[in-house]
Scaffold this active site. Structure first.
Site, mmCIF file in Angstrom:
data_model
loop_
_atom_site.group_PDB
_atom_site.id
_atom_site.type_symbol
_atom_site.label_atom_id
_atom_site.label_comp_id
_atom_site.label_asym_id
_atom_site.label_seq_id
_atom_site.Cartn_x
_atom_site.Cartn_y
_atom_site.Cartn_z
ATOM 1 C CG ASP A 13 -1.550 -1.338 1.391
ATOM 2 O OD1 ASP A 13 -2.379 -1.790 0.137
ATOM 3 O OD2 ASP A 13 -1.732 -1.774 2.435
ATOM 4 C CD GLU A 14 4.965 -0.397 -0.174
ATOM 5 O OE1 GLU A 14 4.147 -0.785 -1.012
ATOM 6 O OE2 GLU A 14 5.612 -1.271 0.536
ATOM 7 C CE LYS A 16 2.811 -2.581 -4.561
ATOM 8 N NZ LYS A 16 2.571 -2.329 -3.528
ATOM 9 N N GLY A 17 0.417 2.127 -7.482
ATOM 10 C CA GLY A 17 -0.212 2.328 -8.770
ATOM 11 C C GLY A 17 0.060 3.555 -9.311
ATOM 12 C CE LYS A 18 1.428 10.494 -6.379
ATOM 13 N NZ LYS A 18 0.671 11.163 -7.401
ATOM 14 N N GLY A 40 -4.252 -3.976 -4.097
ATOM 15 C CA GLY A 40 -5.026 -3.174 -3.885
ATOM 16 C C GLY A 40 -4.147 -1.987 -4.645
ATOM 17 C CG HIS A 41 -2.214 -1.612 -7.898
ATOM 18 N ND1 HIS A 41 -1.062 -1.596 -7.027
ATOM 19 C CD2 HIS A 41 -1.953 -2.841 -8.446
ATOM 20 C CE1 HIS A 41 -0.039 -2.474 -7.394
ATOM 21 N NE2 HIS A 41 -0.657 -3.338 -8.284
ATOM 22 C CD GLN A 223 0.677 -9.076 -2.864
ATOM 23 O OE1 GLN A 223 1.032 -9.921 -3.389
ATOM 24 N NE2 GLN A 223 -0.625 -8.829 -3.146
ATOM 25 N NE ARG A 304 -3.917 0.316 3.379
ATOM 26 C CZ ARG A 304 -4.023 1.002 2.262
ATOM 27 N NH1 ARG A 304 -3.746 2.582 2.343
ATOM 28 N NH2 ARG A 304 -4.845 0.837 1.102
ATOM 29 C CE LYS A 330 -1.247 7.841 0.984
ATOM 30 N NZ LYS A 330 -2.243 6.825 1.424
ATOM 31 C CG ASP A 332 0.475 14.733 0.825
ATOM 32 O OD1 ASP A 332 1.095 13.697 0.145
ATOM 33 O OD2 ASP A 332 -1.078 14.373 0.902
ATOM 34 C CB VAL A 413 3.023 16.452 -2.866
ATOM 35 C CG1 VAL A 413 4.394 16.506 -2.590
ATOM 36 C CG2 VAL A 413 2.868 16.870 -4.303
ATOM 37 N N GLY A 414 0.221 14.178 -3.109
ATOM 38 C CA GLY A 414 -1.023 13.960 -3.233
ATOM 39 C C GLY A 414 -1.472 12.858 -4.095
HETATM 40 P P1 IMP Z 1 -2.776 -13.013 1.716
HETATM 41 O O1 IMP Z 1 -1.814 -12.383 0.724
HETATM 42 O O2 IMP Z 1 -4.104 -12.637 1.305
HETATM 43 O O3 IMP Z 1 -2.307 -14.468 1.958
HETATM 44 O O4 IMP Z 1 -2.297 -12.201 3.157
HETATM 45 C C1 IMP Z 1 -0.920 -12.420 3.721
HETATM 46 C C2 IMP Z 1 -0.744 -11.189 4.486
HETATM 47 O O5 IMP Z 1 -0.444 -10.119 3.238
HETATM 48 C C3 IMP Z 1 -1.868 -10.328 5.303
HETATM 49 O O6 IMP Z 1 -1.175 -9.782 6.247
HETATM 50 C C4 IMP Z 1 -2.264 -9.196 4.320
HETATM 51 O O7 IMP Z 1 -3.040 -8.032 4.977
HETATM 52 C C5 IMP Z 1 -1.179 -8.875 3.411
HETATM 53 N N1 IMP Z 1 -1.334 -8.389 2.244
HETATM 54 C C6 IMP Z 1 -1.759 -9.173 1.032
HETATM 55 N N2 IMP Z 1 -1.978 -8.509 0.078
HETATM 56 C C7 IMP Z 1 -1.615 -7.039 0.358
HETATM 57 C C8 IMP Z 1 -1.390 -5.917 -0.167
HETATM 58 O O8 IMP Z 1 -1.611 -5.724 -1.298
HETATM 59 N N3 IMP Z 1 -1.191 -4.758 0.768
HETATM 60 C C9 IMP Z 1 -0.997 -4.959 1.957
HETATM 61 N N4 IMP Z 1 -0.921 -6.089 2.581
HETATM 62 C C10 IMP Z 1 -1.050 -7.075 1.814
#
Ligand code: IMP
Length: 427
Positions: A13-14, A16-18, A40-41, A223, A304, A330, A332, A413-414
């Site tokens: 969730d850093e 990466k999509g951006k 999740g991008h 991830q 988070r 991020k 900002d 910055v946004g």
């Molecule tokens: P899994 O990938 O669903 O097996 O989850 C294993 C761990 O990786 C858990 O702590 C999830 O919250 C974390 N995780 C999986 N995908 C992401 C992601 O895209 N961003 C942040 N954490 C992730």
């Protein structure tokens, strides 16, 4: 023939999509090489916000080819749902290609992921419940089902039957759940075959030829480094290799082809799910980062866990991935904090560490050693040039660069596409 990898440097969730989206115009191919719809991008283009879980972010740029590589685990229901959602919003998804060797997440993988987490109780991993771990486990146990199996009904039926024979024993006898009907799974998977067929390709060969012909390929990691099954905080990790080594295995591109490795690094730290997190804040500062940074999961909506920047992790990510650049996101969110703590090492009992402790138990007990950096009060979200940032914001970025030993080449910055300060070309 540039092949560039983008990888999360922390726990995901850093943004990466951006980073991927920023490079969009200069790319020909964008390849996802690991994970599945656990990613999740979020990409913001103008007033439109797109949350993608499985599709490569490259799908949003009309000039390039998005590829789902062999290292990805694919839930076909989710794939077509995302395609339909984007199509309804006017996005052309027809260029998408999917590796014939990618493994499938089937309904039994999702069922097992959920049931095992429930069974573990307090000891749960906090997975996304999307079937990722069980699908990779089957891949490694050589009982997985691949994209190409959909086009040979007999083979598909044999594989699903054989996988479910033992899994149904587990579901009914250990976890006290209903057995899953093998034929129903086969029929569900077969129902996707006609739509999937035109997307399936030998993506490794295609990418090899693309690089030979001087095209630019971006490898987009799901991830992040600290969630890598080998190099992360095992067992609180995902089941794939998001790190740059995984980019090669998960796409079929050889290591010597990689020309650039960009680590995406948040100006503070977040994590979802369970597991150690030395700089985590359990107080009002943590709430503030969560609120100001909108730190709620794109995939699961979970709040988070938030904490200060950790330079030990940044250094580790630079080393494990061979990073050539950081994209700092991020910044900002830190505006308005008078003095910003940054973790420069850990103390465990009488020992001080400036690298990741070798023992996971030590990492669980690591107490951060902080250095305070002066903050800034100005809103920086409209700044377009690094030199126009408040002096303390510039110094914060430079300090992080020094501590991590890797150049910071872009600063977010946004959330918008244009809210990025570029210090050095990324391709
Ligand atoms: P899994 O990938 O669903 O097996 O989850 C294993 C761990 O990786 C858990 O702590 C999830 O919250 C974390 N995780 C999986 N995908 C992401 C992601 O895209 N961003 C942040 N954490 C992730």
């Amino acid at each position: 023939m540039p092949a560039v990898v983008i990888v999360g440097a922390q726990w995901g969730d850093e943004g990466k999509g951006k980073a991927t989206d920023l490079l969009g115009d200069r790319l020909d191919y964008v390849v996802r090489y690991n994970g599945g719809n656990n990613a999740g991008h979020t990409v913001v283009i103008g007033s439109e916000k797109y949350a993608l879980h499985l599709l490569p972010t490259g799908i949003l740029t009309p000039t390039l080819v998005p590829v789902i590589g062999n290292g990805v685990v694919v839930d076909l229901g989710v794939l077509f749902e995302e395609i339909d959602l984007l199509t309804a919003r006017g996005v052309d998804t027809s260029r998408l290609l999917v590796s014939a060797n990618a493994h499938l997440i089937t309904p039994y993988h999702t069922a097992i992921d959920k049931v095992v987490e429930r069974f573990l109780g307090e000891a749960k991993l906090g997975t996304t419940g999307r079937g990722i771990g069980p699908a990779y486990a089957d891949k490694m146990s050589r009982v997985g089902v691949r994209v190409q199996d959909l086009f040979d009904e007999n083979i598909l039926r044999q594989k699903v039957d054989s996988a479910l024979k033992s899994k149904n024993q587990l579901l009914t006898k250990v976890y006290n759940r209903k057995a899953i009907d093998s034929e129903a799974v086969v029929q569900e998977l077969l129902s996707y075959a006609p739509r999937l067929a035109p997307l399936v390709a030998d993506t490794a060969l295609l990418l090899h030829n693309a690089l030979r012909d001087g095209r630019t390929v971006l490898l987009e990691g799901g991830q992040a480094t600290m969630l890598d099954v080998d190099h992360g905080t095992y067992p609180f990790v995902t089941s794939s290799n998001p790190t740059t080594g995984g980019a090669c295995a998960g796409s079929g591109i050889a290591p010597r082809e990689i020309t650039r490795a960009i680590g995406v690094l948040k100006a503070y730290t977040t994590r979802v799910g369970e597991g150690p997190f030395p700089t985590e804040l359990h107080d009002a500062w943590g709430d503030r980062l969560r609120e100001n940074g909108g730190e709620f999961g794109t995939t699961t909506g979970r709040p988070r866990r938030c904490g200060w920047f950790d330079a030990v992790i940044a250094r580790y990510a630079a080393r494990i991935n061979g990073l050539t650049d950081f994209f700092l996101t991020k910044l900002d969110v830190l505006s308005g904090i008078e003095s910003i703590p940054v973790c420069v090492g850990y103390r465990v009992g009488a020992t001080t560490y400036d690298e990741m402790p070798v023992s996971q138990s030590d990492f669980h007990h690591a107490v951060p050693v902080y250095e305070e950096l002066p903050g800034w009060s100005e809103d920086i979200s409209t700044v377009t040039d690094f030199d126009d940032l408040p002096k303390n914001a510039q110094s914060y970025v430079k300090a992080l660069e020094d501590m991590s030993g890797t150049p910071i080449s872009a600063v977010g910055v946004g959330p918008g596409r244009t809210q990025t300060l570029v210090l050095r070309d990324l391709v």
